[in-house]
Design a protein around this motif. Structure first.
Motif, PDB file in Angstrom:
ATOM      1  N   GLN A  22       9.408  64.585 -12.928  1.00  0.00           N
ATOM      2  CA  GLN A  22      10.352  65.472 -12.097  1.00  0.00           C
ATOM      3  C   GLN A  22      11.017  64.577 -10.978  1.00  0.00           C
ATOM      4  O   GLN A  22      11.317  65.113 -10.289  1.00  0.00           O
ATOM      5  CB  GLN A  22       9.138  66.187 -11.522  1.00  0.00           C
ATOM      6  N   HIS A  23      10.810  63.427 -11.194  1.00  0.00           N
ATOM      7  CA  HIS A  23      11.565  62.314 -10.215  1.00  0.00           C
ATOM      8  C   HIS A  23      12.078  61.146 -11.019  1.00  0.00           C
ATOM      9  O   HIS A  23      11.046  60.079 -10.954  1.00  0.00           O
ATOM     10  CB  HIS A  23      10.682  62.311  -8.951  1.00  0.00           C
ATOM     11  N   MET A  24      12.925  60.911 -11.583  1.00  0.00           N
ATOM     12  CA  MET A  24      13.332  59.806 -11.994  1.00  0.00           C
ATOM     13  C   MET A  24      14.966  59.478 -11.694  1.00  0.00           C
ATOM     14  O   MET A  24      15.605  60.225 -11.625  1.00  0.00           O
ATOM     15  CB  MET A  24      13.376  60.107 -13.434  1.00  0.00           C
ATOM     16  N   HIS A  25      15.129  57.977 -11.385  1.00  0.00           N
ATOM     17  CA  HIS A  25      16.565  57.853 -11.223  1.00  0.00           C
ATOM     18  C   HIS A  25      16.965  56.801 -12.440  1.00  0.00           C
ATOM     19  O   HIS A  25      16.184  56.173 -13.204  1.00  0.00           O
ATOM     20  CB  HIS A  25      16.600  56.698  -9.849  1.00  0.00           C
ATOM     21  N   LEU A  26      18.262  56.876 -12.624  1.00  0.00           N
ATOM     22  CA  LEU A  26      18.823  56.357 -13.915  1.00  0.00           C
ATOM     23  C   LEU A  26      20.025  55.582 -13.183  1.00  0.00           C
ATOM     24  O   LEU A  26      20.899  55.961 -12.189  1.00  0.00           O
ATOM     25  CB  LEU A  26      19.255  56.826 -14.886  1.00  0.00           C
ATOM     26  N   GLY A 135      18.020  66.691  -2.805  1.00  0.00           N
ATOM     27  CA  GLY A 135      16.939  65.595  -2.707  1.00  0.00           C
ATOM     28  C   GLY A 135      17.511  64.089  -3.120  1.00  0.00           C
ATOM     29  O   GLY A 135      18.689  64.296  -3.710  1.00  0.00           O
ATOM     30  N   GLU A 136      16.793  63.446  -3.148  1.00  0.00           N
ATOM     31  CA  GLU A 136      15.622  63.412  -2.090  1.00  0.00           C
ATOM     32  C   GLU A 136      16.181  63.142  -0.534  1.00  0.00           C
ATOM     33  O   GLU A 136      16.677  62.291  -0.253  1.00  0.00           O
ATOM     34  CB  GLU A 136      14.613  62.263  -2.453  1.00  0.00           C
ATOM     35  N   VAL A 137      15.697  64.161   0.256  1.00  0.00           N
ATOM     36  CA  VAL A 137      15.954  64.113   1.501  1.00  0.00           C
ATOM     37  C   VAL A 137      14.501  64.094   2.198  1.00  0.00           C
ATOM     38  O   VAL A 137      13.609  64.243   1.538  1.00  0.00           O
ATOM     39  CB  VAL A 137      16.512  65.405   1.984  1.00  0.00           C
ATOM     40  N   ARG A 201       6.840  67.976  -2.154  1.00  0.00           N
ATOM     41  CA  ARG A 201       6.606  66.545  -1.570  1.00  0.00           C
ATOM     42  C   ARG A 201       6.574  65.768  -2.801  1.00  0.00           C
ATOM     43  O   ARG A 201       5.716  65.817  -3.755  1.00  0.00           O
ATOM     44  CB  ARG A 201       5.187  66.313  -0.808  1.00  0.00           C
ATOM     45  N   HIS A 202       7.415  64.557  -2.854  1.00  0.00           N
ATOM     46  CA  HIS A 202       7.755  63.495  -3.970  1.00  0.00           C
ATOM     47  C   HIS A 202       6.850  62.455  -3.780  1.00  0.00           C
ATOM     48  O   HIS A 202       6.385  62.068  -2.438  1.00  0.00           O
ATOM     49  CB  HIS A 202       9.147  63.221  -4.132  1.00  0.00           C
ATOM     50  N   PHE A 203       6.412  61.455  -4.656  1.00  0.00           N
ATOM     51  CA  PHE A 203       5.630  60.195  -4.593  1.00  0.00           C
ATOM     52  C   PHE A 203       4.425  60.541  -3.931  1.00  0.00           C
ATOM     53  O   PHE A 203       3.900  59.971  -3.065  1.00  0.00           O
ATOM     54  CB  PHE A 203       6.280  59.274  -3.868  1.00  0.00           C
ATOM     55  N   THR A 245       7.359  59.538 -12.161  1.00  0.00           N
ATOM     56  CA  THR A 245       7.348  58.020 -11.958  1.00  0.00           C
ATOM     57  C   THR A 245       8.114  57.542 -10.731  1.00  0.00           C
ATOM     58  O   THR A 245       7.639  56.308 -10.541  1.00  0.00           O
ATOM     59  CB  THR A 245       8.021  57.497 -13.421  1.00  0.00           C
ATOM     60  N   ASP A 246       9.244  58.040 -10.444  1.00  0.00           N
ATOM     61  CA  ASP A 246      10.177  57.430  -9.462  1.00  0.00           C
ATOM     62  C   ASP A 246      10.887  56.236 -10.075  1.00  0.00           C
ATOM     63  O   ASP A 246      11.055  55.371  -9.191  1.00  0.00           O
ATOM     64  CB  ASP A 246       9.282  57.247  -8.088  1.00  0.00           C
ATOM     65  N   PHE A 247      10.944  56.246 -11.281  1.00  0.00           N
ATOM     66  CA  PHE A 247      11.570  55.221 -12.062  1.00  0.00           C
ATOM     67  C   PHE A 247      12.941  54.755 -11.503  1.00  0.00           C
ATOM     68  O   PHE A 247      13.809  55.703 -11.190  1.00  0.00           O
ATOM     69  CB  PHE A 247      11.894  55.345 -13.719  1.00  0.00           C
TER      70      PHE A 247
HETATM   71 ZN    ZN Z   1      13.227  58.419  -5.564  1.00  0.00          ZN
END
Ligand code: ZN
Length: 301
Positions: A22-26, A135-137, A201-203, A245-247
């Motif tokens: 649910q939270h990945m960056h590429l 997001g992410e804000v 709430r992420h992470f 993961t917040d990859f």
């Molecule tokens: Zn992030």
């Protein structure tokens, strides 16, 4: 584009249903498609692609820069859908750390103004159906001056009000101050009129108790020890929660976050751990399907 899952998704304690990060960056200048492919090959079926600010090169200086970089994220999402076949949901918004950095260079007034415009633009694109979540804000996750902190909180309240008016969910990037953080966020939500169940709430830590989440949905950072944390609090949880993961897709920070295979791997570990707790097939299946499908639908759609 919902897949039809087989009726039985748990086969010999191996999960064959949906698996969502649910939270990945590429980053199209880094691993990009190969990272998405690695996730898919490990059993992953969907990602939330979160807009990645270009801290290392140049941050947007005006709203038209924001339009360009948001569009870039949308283009990457299309590529991943097309080439890898993943279900990709886009999360768009200006990062709170961007705001803090820009406040140092362009001044806090101008930085805040640009940030709020960037939120407005992201909400427009969400309303158009290009993205699903703001997001992410949030607010800086590190210590800032008292004045800056106050400004950050005023701004976050405004952002939540905007999200609430346009009926958008949000993914929140915030500091880690134990259970106080979500308690704080929950009261900001209430003030802004943003339903708590739309403010993710992420992470988050793996402590799923009501005391720690204040009823907000959380996405747990699935590092070492997360399965143990989840198992010891899962039966006390009243929140919708998921995995992330917040990859970062940043070769200079390989150890900073978790790799693309993490969520499929942890999902299977969770199935086994729940079995050891005495859960039967049915109960495990329902739980994993909630995490990777039902709670996602109720939070974001
Ligand atoms: Zn992030």
């Amino acid at each position: 584009m919902k897949k039809h899952w087989r009726e039985i998704m748990l086969v010999n304690d191996k999960w064959e249903g949906p698996i969502v990060d649910q939270h990945m960056h590429l980053d199209k200048t880094n691993r990009f498609l190969s990272a998405a492919e690695e996730f898919s090959n490990a059993g992953g079926t969907g990602i939330f692609l979160v807009h990645k600010p270009s801290f290392s090169t140049s941050l947007p200086r005006n709203i038209s820069d924001y339009r360009d970089v948001y569009q870039e994220t949308l283009n990457m999402a299309s590529k991943v859908r097309e080439k890898i076949g993943l279900d990709v949901q886009v999360v768009l918004g200006p990062h709170p750390v961007t705001w803090d950095i820009q406040a140092n260079t362009m001044g806090v007034e101008e930085s805040t103004e640009l940030h709020i415009s960037a939120v407005g633009l992201a909400l427009e694109m969400i309303e158009n159906g290009d993205a699903i979540c703001l997001g992410e804000v949030g607010r800086p996750h590190y210590q800032v001056s008292e004045d800056r902190w106050e400004r950050a909180n005023d701004m976050l309240l405004e952002i939540m009000r905007m999200a609430s008016s346009s009926n958008s969910p949000v993914q929140l990037h915030v500091e880690d101050n134990g259970h106080q953080t979500c308690a704080d966020l929950a009261s900001l939500c209430d003030k802004a009129g943003l339903p708590r169940n739309r403010a993710v709430r992420h992470f988050a830590s793996s402590d799923l108790t009501q005391k720690n989440t204040s009823g907000l949905p959380v996405t747990v950072s699935m590092g070492k020890g997360s399965i143990e944390g989840i198992c010891s609090s899962i039966e006390l949880s009243k929140s919708h929660w998921g995995m992330e993961t917040d990859f970062l897709d940043d070769p200079r920070r390989p150890g900073a976050v978790l790799g693309p295979r993490t969520i499929p791997k942890r999902t299977n570990q969770l199935c086994k751990a729940l079995r050891l707790m005495g859960w039967d097939n049915d109960k495990i299946e329902r739980c994993i399907l909630d995490i990777h499908e039902n709670w996602i639908s109720s939070t974001y759609f």
